[in-house]
Design a protein around this motif. Structure first.
Motif, PDB file in Angstrom:
ATOM      1  N   UNK A  42     -46.959 -48.435 -50.406  1.00  0.00           N
ATOM      2  CA  UNK A  42     -46.402 -47.654 -51.505  1.00  0.00           C
ATOM      3  C   UNK A  42     -47.291 -47.603 -52.737  1.00  0.00           C
ATOM      4  N   UNK A  43     -48.391 -48.311 -52.725  1.00  0.00           N
ATOM      5  CA  UNK A  43     -49.127 -48.549 -53.976  1.00  0.00           C
ATOM      6  C   UNK A  43     -49.511 -47.255 -54.683  1.00  0.00           C
ATOM      7  N   UNK A  44     -50.174 -46.348 -53.996  1.00  0.00           N
ATOM      8  CA  UNK A  44     -50.673 -45.146 -54.654  1.00  0.00           C
ATOM      9  C   UNK A  44     -49.540 -44.277 -55.187  1.00  0.00           C
ATOM     10  N   UNK A  45     -48.496 -44.087 -54.388  1.00  0.00           N
ATOM     11  CA  UNK A  45     -47.386 -43.234 -54.832  1.00  0.00           C
ATOM     12  C   UNK A  45     -46.614 -43.876 -55.972  1.00  0.00           C
ATOM     13  N   UNK A  46     -46.440 -45.196 -55.929  1.00  0.00           N
ATOM     14  CA  UNK A  46     -45.719 -45.884 -57.003  1.00  0.00           C
ATOM     15  C   UNK A  46     -46.500 -45.809 -58.306  1.00  0.00           C
ATOM     16  N   UNK A  47     -47.797 -46.037 -58.255  1.00  0.00           N
ATOM     17  CA  UNK A  47     -48.607 -45.959 -59.470  1.00  0.00           C
ATOM     18  C   UNK A  47     -48.590 -44.549 -60.059  1.00  0.00           C
ATOM     19  N   UNK A  48     -48.601 -43.554 -59.195  1.00  0.00           N
ATOM     20  CA  UNK A  48     -48.548 -42.182 -59.681  1.00  0.00           C
ATOM     21  C   UNK A  48     -47.199 -41.889 -60.330  1.00  0.00           C
ATOM     22  N   UNK A  49     -46.110 -42.369 -59.705  1.00  0.00           N
ATOM     23  CA  UNK A  49     -44.777 -42.133 -60.258  1.00  0.00           C
ATOM     24  C   UNK A  49     -44.563 -42.873 -61.572  1.00  0.00           C
ATOM     25  N   UNK A  50     -45.210 -44.014 -61.737  1.00  0.00           N
ATOM     26  CA  UNK A  50     -45.059 -44.807 -62.965  1.00  0.00           C
ATOM     27  C   UNK A  50     -46.034 -44.376 -64.054  1.00  0.00           C
ATOM     28  N   UNK A  51     -46.838 -43.363 -63.803  1.00  0.00           N
ATOM     29  CA  UNK A  51     -47.783 -42.898 -64.806  1.00  0.00           C
ATOM     30  C   UNK A  51     -48.953 -43.821 -65.016  1.00  0.00           C
ATOM     31  N   UNK A  52     -49.337 -44.560 -63.985  1.00  0.00           N
ATOM     32  CA  UNK A  52     -50.438 -45.515 -64.086  1.00  0.00           C
ATOM     33  C   UNK A  52     -51.680 -45.016 -63.361  1.00  0.00           C
ATOM     34  N   UNK A  53     -51.866 -43.708 -63.330  1.00  0.00           N
ATOM     35  CA  UNK A  53     -53.067 -43.123 -62.745  1.00  0.00           C
ATOM     36  C   UNK A  53     -53.815 -42.329 -63.809  1.00  0.00           C
ATOM     37  N   UNK A  54     -55.075 -42.078 -63.539  1.00  0.00           N
ATOM     38  CA  UNK A  54     -55.908 -41.294 -64.453  1.00  0.00           C
ATOM     39  C   UNK A  54     -56.486 -40.111 -63.681  1.00  0.00           C
ATOM     40  N   UNK A  55     -56.749 -38.998 -64.354  1.00  0.00           N
ATOM     41  CA  UNK A  55     -57.349 -37.841 -63.660  1.00  0.00           C
ATOM     42  C   UNK A  55     -58.724 -38.194 -63.111  1.00  0.00           C
ATOM     43  N   UNK A  56     -59.148 -37.524 -62.072  1.00  0.00           N
ATOM     44  CA  UNK A  56     -60.493 -37.792 -61.520  1.00  0.00           C
ATOM     45  C   UNK A  56     -61.571 -37.450 -62.530  1.00  0.00           C
ATOM     46  N   UNK A  57     -62.712 -38.068 -62.353  1.00  0.00           N
ATOM     47  CA  UNK A  57     -63.822 -37.824 -63.277  1.00  0.00           C
ATOM     48  C   UNK A  57     -64.291 -36.368 -63.191  1.00  0.00           C
ATOM     49  N   UNK A  58     -64.901 -35.926 -64.288  1.00  0.00           N
ATOM     50  CA  UNK A  58     -65.330 -34.524 -64.340  1.00  0.00           C
ATOM     51  C   UNK A  58     -66.376 -34.211 -63.286  1.00  0.00           C
ATOM     52  N   UNK A  59     -67.274 -35.133 -63.014  1.00  0.00           N
ATOM     53  CA  UNK A  59     -68.305 -34.865 -62.017  1.00  0.00           C
ATOM     54  C   UNK A  59     -67.702 -34.710 -60.637  1.00  0.00           C
ATOM     55  N   UNK A  60     -66.589 -35.402 -60.381  1.00  0.00           N
ATOM     56  CA  UNK A  60     -65.925 -35.247 -59.073  1.00  0.00           C
ATOM     57  C   UNK A  60     -65.237 -33.887 -58.985  1.00  0.00           C
ATOM     58  N   UNK A  61     -64.664 -33.439 -60.100  1.00  0.00           N
ATOM     59  CA  UNK A  61     -64.053 -32.110 -60.104  1.00  0.00           C
ATOM     60  C   UNK A  61     -65.116 -31.025 -59.910  1.00  0.00           C
ATOM     61  N   UNK A  62     -66.219 -31.193 -60.613  1.00  0.00           N
ATOM     62  CA  UNK A  62     -67.287 -30.198 -60.478  1.00  0.00           C
ATOM     63  C   UNK A  62     -67.848 -30.171 -59.066  1.00  0.00           C
ATOM     64  N   UNK A  63     -68.008 -31.373 -58.477  1.00  0.00           N
ATOM     65  CA  UNK A  63     -68.521 -31.438 -57.115  1.00  0.00           C
ATOM     66  C   UNK A  63     -67.547 -30.805 -56.131  1.00  0.00           C
ATOM     67  N   UNK A  64     -66.232 -31.023 -56.347  1.00  0.00           N
ATOM     68  CA  UNK A  64     -65.243 -30.427 -55.451  1.00  0.00           C
ATOM     69  C   UNK A  64     -65.260 -28.904 -55.544  1.00  0.00           C
ATOM     70  N   UNK A  65     -65.398 -28.368 -56.763  1.00  0.00           N
ATOM     71  CA  UNK A  65     -65.441 -26.915 -56.914  1.00  0.00           C
ATOM     72  C   UNK A  65     -66.725 -26.332 -56.303  1.00  0.00           C
ATOM     73  N   UNK A  66     -67.851 -27.038 -56.491  1.00  0.00           N
ATOM     74  CA  UNK A  66     -69.120 -26.520 -55.979  1.00  0.00           C
ATOM     75  C   UNK A  66     -69.158 -26.512 -54.467  1.00  0.00           C
ATOM     76  N   UNK A  67     -68.531 -27.471 -53.844  1.00  0.00           N
ATOM     77  CA  UNK A  67     -68.546 -27.564 -52.376  1.00  0.00           C
ATOM     78  C   UNK A  67     -67.293 -26.973 -51.747  1.00  0.00           C
ATOM     79  N   UNK A  68     -66.429 -26.383 -52.589  1.00  0.00           N
ATOM     80  CA  UNK A  68     -65.200 -25.746 -52.095  1.00  0.00           C
ATOM     81  C   UNK A  68     -64.308 -26.738 -51.336  1.00  0.00           C
TER      82      UNK A  68
END
Length: 450
Positions: A42-68
């Motif tokens: 349950x760890x990942x879903x619980x942390x997300x529900x409790x607001x204990x996650x952070x958005x991915x780094x910008x370079x990861x977002x850019x890499x995801x968009x560049x590689x579709x």
């Protein structure tokens, strides 16, 4: 299949019985494995529900968009270690950039429900690393101290904390302490555990019990000095002040401050002295401080001022001389007269059992941990021994001492009676341990035989 079903039913029944009657055994047999799997799944879903996650780094977002590729999911704190204990789980987390320790502490109650644990507490280990302690059952309902505890000089285990860890009384870290509690709150049991922990150590115990000695005199064989009245207490405290002055003179003559001695060897308290020269440390236990502060006549007022002055001097100067104070009482405030608030300011450790009013709780924690005031007045009467422990740093814990009967404490003191040091300054106050020969009259006469 029938045999397997029967075996499964028996295992489930045994687990249910253990969980009801012996929660500690259930936790070690079944609960720890189930809880660890539940946390990992349950760890990942619980942390997300409790607001204990952070958005991915910008370079990861850019890499995801560049590689579709799909957008990366928010990242929870990274699990560094998951360690099972006899009472729960210890989860060590590495915080992500932008997260704060307060975020984990604020979500403790939601984590407790999400992971189906009994309690969740957190503390900062170092910058960016948080330790989350989760308990699988109510460890304070039936206190069982661990078989092995850390032992050091002037550090004794006295209770169990709500997170399953051991609560220690460390005199070298917190020299003086105040213990408050209403009648039948468990204050005497806490004091017995303290004496039982100190009995095996090389330390002199000094007691002041103005209730004619009914609490401390049964433990007399392990005490170097005892006082059962305010008059005797005044003389005993004066003797302790004189001993403190003698110890300081010894330290002064043994400081070794010549130019050919390294700075690390300069003596500033008794623990810097060689073992063969070090005076025996002294722990002074005052059972009811109000009896020392109350007065009705001018003569009693002069005696009271003498006692409070001696206590304040010991609290201010006694630490380096190896003299430590344990002040106990039902109330401790300015209504006890001048000098009381000055004395309370020197008592670093604070422990409050069940209290009858908010004013008493404010006496203990109002100036150091306001959050603990409400917790101290909400202790139910049926949970004797439950207490709130804190210090001037502002941190506090819910603790409970294991039940120790007076007979158990007496037997332990008798076992270590040979460790009782004979201090010349306190020789006039050494308790006598002879057996009384005269019978004590009963309150009511027995009815005459017909």
């Amino acid at each position: 299949m029938t045999a397997f079903t029967v075996a499964l039913v028996l295992v489930v029944a045994a687990a249910g019985l253990l969980r009801w009657r012996r929660p500690a055994w259930y936790w070690l047999a079944f609960g720890v494995t189930l809880a660890a799997l539940r946390v990992l799944v349950r760890y990942r879903s619980v942390m997300d529900a409790c607001g204990l996650t952070v958005p991915p780094a910008r370079w990861r977002l850019s890499l995801a968009r560049a590689t579709n590729r799909p957008i990366p999911e928010p990242r929870p704190p990274r699990i560094r270690r998951l360690r099972p204990t006899r009472t729960g789980l210890v989860l060590r987390l590495k915080l992500r950039p932008g997260q704060d320790v307060f975020d984990i502490a604020a979500a403790s109650d939601r984590l407790r429900h999400s992971f189906s644990m009994f309690g969740v507490t957190s503390r900062e280990v170092r910058s960016g690393v948080v330790e989350v302690r989760m308990t699988g059952y109510d460890v304070l309902k039936r206190v069982q101290m661990p078989a092995e505890t850390e032992t050091r000089a002037m550090r004794v285990p006295v209770a169990l904390r709500e997170d399953g860890s051991v609560h220690y009384r460390d005199y070298r870290a917190i020299p003086h302490a105040l213990t408050l509690g209403a009648t039948e709150s468990g204050k005497s049991v806490y004091q017995r555990n303290l004496v039982a922990g100190l009995a095996p150590l090389d330390v002199a115990l000094v007691g002041i019990d103005c209730k004619q000695g009914v609490e401390l005199f049964p433990l007399a064989r392990r005490f170097s000095a005892l006082a059962d009245s305010p008059d005797t207490a005044a003389e005993l405290l004066d003797a302790l002040v004189a001993r403190m002055a003698d110890v300081y003179r010894l330290i002064r003559t043994q400081q070794r401050i010549t130019v050919d001695v390294p700075d690390a060897e300069i003596a500033a308290d008794i623990w810097d002295l060689p073992d063969e020269l070090r005076p025996t440390p002294v722990v002074v236990l005052v059972d009811e401080v109000a009896e020392l502060a109350l007065y009705a006549t001018k003569e009693e007022e002069r005696r009271r001022d003498r006692i409070i002055t001696a206590l304040v001097r010991l609290a201010q100067l006694g630490r380096a001389a190896g003299i430590y104070l344990e002040i106990c009482g039902q109330r401790f405030g300015s209504e006890l007269g001048k000098g009381i608030t000055m004395l309370r300011a020197q008592l670093t450790g604070r422990t409050a059992h069940r209290l009858n009013d908010e004013t008493s709780a404010n006496m203990a924690f109002g100036d150091i941990a306001p959050d603990a005031v409400l917790a101290a007045i909400q202790i139910p009467a049926e949970l004797r021994g439950l207490a709130i422990a804190g210090d001037v740093s502002g941190g506090w814990h819910c603790i409970r001492a294991p039940h120790t009967s007076l007979r158990q404490a007496v037997n332990l003191c008798n076992r270590y009676a040979d460790r009782t040091p004979d201090l010349p300054e306190l020789a006039p106050f050494r308790p006598t341990t002879g057996t009384a020969t005269e019978p004590v009259p009963s309150a009511k006469a027995a009815p005459a035989a017909a």
